[in-house]
Design a protein around this motif. Structure first.
Motif, PDB file in Angstrom:
ATOM      1  N   ALA A  96       0.837  -1.208   0.000  1.00 10.57           N
ATOM      2  CA  ALA A  96       0.000   0.000   0.000  1.00 10.57           C
ATOM      3  C   ALA A  96       0.868   1.253   0.000  1.00 10.57           C
ATOM      4  CB  ALA A  96      -0.921  -0.015   1.218  1.00 10.57           C
ATOM      5  N   ILE A  97       1.975   1.208   0.732  1.00 11.17           N
ATOM      6  CA  ILE A  97       2.887   2.357   0.757  1.00 11.17           C
ATOM      7  C   ILE A  97       3.537   2.540  -0.605  1.00 11.17           C
ATOM      8  CG2 ILE A  97       4.982   3.300   1.802  1.00 11.17           C
ATOM      9  CD1 ILE A  97       4.231   1.868   4.382  1.00 11.17           C
ATOM     10  N   GLU A  98       3.933   1.450  -1.231  1.00  7.35           N
ATOM     11  CA  GLU A  98       4.525   1.544  -2.572  1.00  7.35           C
ATOM     12  C   GLU A  98       3.515   2.110  -3.567  1.00  7.35           C
ATOM     13  OE1 GLU A  98       7.528   1.252  -3.223  1.00  7.35           O
ATOM     14  OE2 GLU A  98       8.343   0.153  -1.509  1.00  7.35           O
ATOM     15  N   ALA A  99       2.253   1.712  -3.420  1.00 12.87           N
ATOM     16  CA  ALA A  99       1.204   2.240  -4.294  1.00 12.87           C
ATOM     17  C   ALA A  99       1.034   3.741  -4.078  1.00 12.87           C
ATOM     18  CB  ALA A  99      -0.112   1.508  -4.040  1.00 12.87           C
ATOM     19  N   TYR A 100       1.139   4.179  -2.836  1.00 13.28           N
ATOM     20  CA  TYR A 100       1.069   5.618  -2.534  1.00 13.28           C
ATOM     21  C   TYR A 100       2.244   6.336  -3.193  1.00 13.28           C
ATOM     22  CZ  TYR A 100       1.236   9.986   0.138  1.00 13.28           C
ATOM     23  OH  TYR A 100       1.279  11.316   0.496  1.00 13.28           O
ATOM     24  N   ASN A 101       3.440   5.766  -3.063  1.00 14.26           N
ATOM     25  CA  ASN A 101       4.636   6.424  -3.595  1.00 14.26           C
ATOM     26  C   ASN A 101       4.589   6.578  -5.115  1.00 14.26           C
ATOM     27  OD1 ASN A 101       5.777   6.715  -1.064  1.00 14.26           O
ATOM     28  ND2 ASN A 101       6.981   4.832  -1.186  1.00 14.26           N
ATOM     29  N   THR A 102       3.987   5.640  -5.799  1.00 13.46           N
ATOM     30  CA  THR A 102       3.953   5.700  -7.270  1.00 13.46           C
ATOM     31  C   THR A 102       2.751   6.476  -7.809  1.00 13.46           C
ATOM     32  OG1 THR A 102       2.811   3.557  -7.339  1.00 13.46           O
ATOM     33  CG2 THR A 102       5.212   3.533  -7.510  1.00 13.46           C
ATOM     34  N   ALA A 103       1.771   6.755  -6.942  1.00 15.18           N
ATOM     35  CA  ALA A 103       0.580   7.489  -7.378  1.00 15.18           C
ATOM     36  C   ALA A 103       0.921   8.953  -7.662  1.00 15.18           C
ATOM     37  CB  ALA A 103      -0.506   7.399  -6.312  1.00 15.18           C
ATOM     38  N   GLU A 160      -7.227   2.291   1.913  1.00 15.25           N
ATOM     39  CA  GLU A 160      -7.909   2.122   0.625  1.00 15.25           C
ATOM     40  C   GLU A 160      -7.030   1.388  -0.382  1.00 15.25           C
ATOM     41  OE1 GLU A 160      -8.975   6.012  -0.602  1.00 15.25           O
ATOM     42  OE2 GLU A 160     -10.613   6.238   0.853  1.00 15.25           O
ATOM     43  N   LYS A 161      -5.707   1.475  -0.173  1.00 14.79           N
ATOM     44  CA  LYS A 161      -4.768   0.812  -1.074  1.00 14.79           C
ATOM     45  C   LYS A 161      -4.378  -0.579  -0.565  1.00 14.79           C
ATOM     46  CE  LYS A 161      -2.853   5.186  -2.782  1.00 14.79           C
ATOM     47  NZ  LYS A 161      -3.438   5.051  -4.129  1.00 14.79           N
ATOM     48  N   LEU A 213       3.399  15.387   1.448  1.00 12.39           N
ATOM     49  CA  LEU A 213       4.125  14.151   1.725  1.00 12.39           C
ATOM     50  C   LEU A 213       4.290  13.394   0.401  1.00 12.39           C
ATOM     51  CD1 LEU A 213       5.274  12.364   4.037  1.00 12.39           C
ATOM     52  CD2 LEU A 213       3.032  11.253   4.135  1.00 12.39           C
ATOM     53  N   PRO A 214       5.260  13.805  -0.407  1.00 13.39           N
ATOM     54  CA  PRO A 214       5.398  13.217  -1.743  1.00 13.39           C
ATOM     55  C   PRO A 214       5.851  11.757  -1.741  1.00 13.39           C
ATOM     56  CG  PRO A 214       7.187  14.756  -1.302  1.00 13.39           C
ATOM     57  CD  PRO A 214       6.197  14.933  -0.201  1.00 13.39           C
ATOM     58  N   HIS A 215       6.573  11.345  -0.698  1.00 10.71           N
ATOM     59  CA  HIS A 215       7.121   9.992  -0.681  1.00 10.71           C
ATOM     60  C   HIS A 215       7.251   9.502   0.758  1.00 10.71           C
ATOM     61  CE1 HIS A 215      10.073   6.706  -1.273  1.00 10.71           C
ATOM     62  NE2 HIS A 215       9.602   6.653  -2.513  1.00 10.71           N
ATOM     63  N   ILE A 216       7.017   8.224   0.966  1.00 11.07           N
ATOM     64  CA  ILE A 216       7.154   7.624   2.297  1.00 11.07           C
ATOM     65  C   ILE A 216       8.303   6.624   2.268  1.00 11.07           C
ATOM     66  CG2 ILE A 216       6.056   6.211   4.073  1.00 11.07           C
ATOM     67  CD1 ILE A 216       3.352   7.225   3.083  1.00 11.07           C
ATOM     68  N   ASP A 217       9.324   6.885   3.058  1.00 13.21           N
ATOM     69  CA  ASP A 217      10.438   5.954   3.205  1.00 13.21           C
ATOM     70  C   ASP A 217      10.205   5.127   4.466  1.00 13.21           C
ATOM     71  OD1 ASP A 217      12.051   6.818   0.967  1.00 13.21           O
ATOM     72  OD2 ASP A 217      12.469   8.633   2.111  1.00 13.21           O
ATOM     73  N   TYR A 218      10.227   3.823   4.338  1.00  6.48           N
ATOM     74  CA  TYR A 218       9.948   2.969   5.489  1.00  6.48           C
ATOM     75  C   TYR A 218      11.047   1.935   5.682  1.00  6.48           C
ATOM     76  CZ  TYR A 218       8.338  -0.427   1.985  1.00  6.48           C
ATOM     77  OH  TYR A 218       8.271  -1.288   0.915  1.00  6.48           O
TER      78      TYR A 218
END
Length: 216
Positions: free
Chosen positions: A123-130, A191-192, A152-157
């Protein structure tokens, strides 16, 4: 008149104490403590009490604070802390008591650490590529649509065993200033395909002023 700021942590089960109940808790413990707090004037005097950027229900924090007033010119922070801590509910800890330095209106942003089951990585990867992550925020003037990606353009985890963790900083202004609750991000991730909120932890770690310094 001196404004005293009480800093405290709100962890574990205390995260489910609502703001209204938290106000009642502090009114009660301040009365029991016998500390020289100032009461408002008028027909129904009560303790002046104001919280800085209250949390949403279920979120934890190590940087909460509230303000009271006292007619004392010199405040013994250690004595106040010793009087209050034994009265605090489980999961709440007084970390410091001192005269207020900065006004609440100076708070501009807040930092959070979010912990989720490792299965939420997709889901985080989907957010990052959206391209966008639009959310609807309720305001005093109605509802407003915002794009989280602008803030928050990108989430690094990082992954640790069966959990993942990431840190974010979001606007946290007061009045007409923008205030973005991390719950908005959690809704987008859910949602993702991310884990439900009850399997996640949101911990507020810092409040920052406009110049980037810690709120004090």
């Amino acid at each position: 008149m001196t404004t005293v700021r009480i800093f405290f942590e709100k962890r574990g089960e205390s995260a489910y104490i609502s703001l209204l109940d938290l106000q009642r808790v502090f009114h009660r413990l301040l009365k029991i403590s016998g500390l020289p707090v100032w009461y408002t004037q008028g027909f129904n005097p009560h303790i002046y009490l104001s919280f800085s950027c209250p949390l949403s229900l279920g979120q934890e924090s190590i940087c909460e604070s509230c303000e009271v007033k006292t007619e004392q010119e010199t405040v013994d922070g250690a004595a106040w802390q010793a009087a209050l801590q034994p009265l605090m509910p489980r999961g709440m800890k007084i970390t410091a008591v001192a005269p207020a330095v900065q006004k609440v209106g100076m708070i501009a942003s807040a930092a959070y650490t979010v912990t989720m089951p490792v299965g939420s990585a997709a889901a985080i990867e989907a957010y990052n590529t959206a391209e966008k992550a639009e959310v609807t925020k309720k305001t005093k003037r109605g509802h407003k649509t915002l794009d989280l990606k602008e803030h928050l353009p990108h989430i690094d985890y990082t992954v640790q065993g069966d959990t993942l963790e990431f840190s974010i900083t979001l606007p946290c202004g007061s009045g007409e200033a923008l205030n973005l609750n991390p719950a908005l991000l959690m809704d987008v991730l859910r949602e993702k395909g991310a884990a439900p909120i009850w399997q996640c932890q949101v911990l507020r770690t810092h409040l920052y002023t406009q110049d980037g310094t810690d709120f004090s």
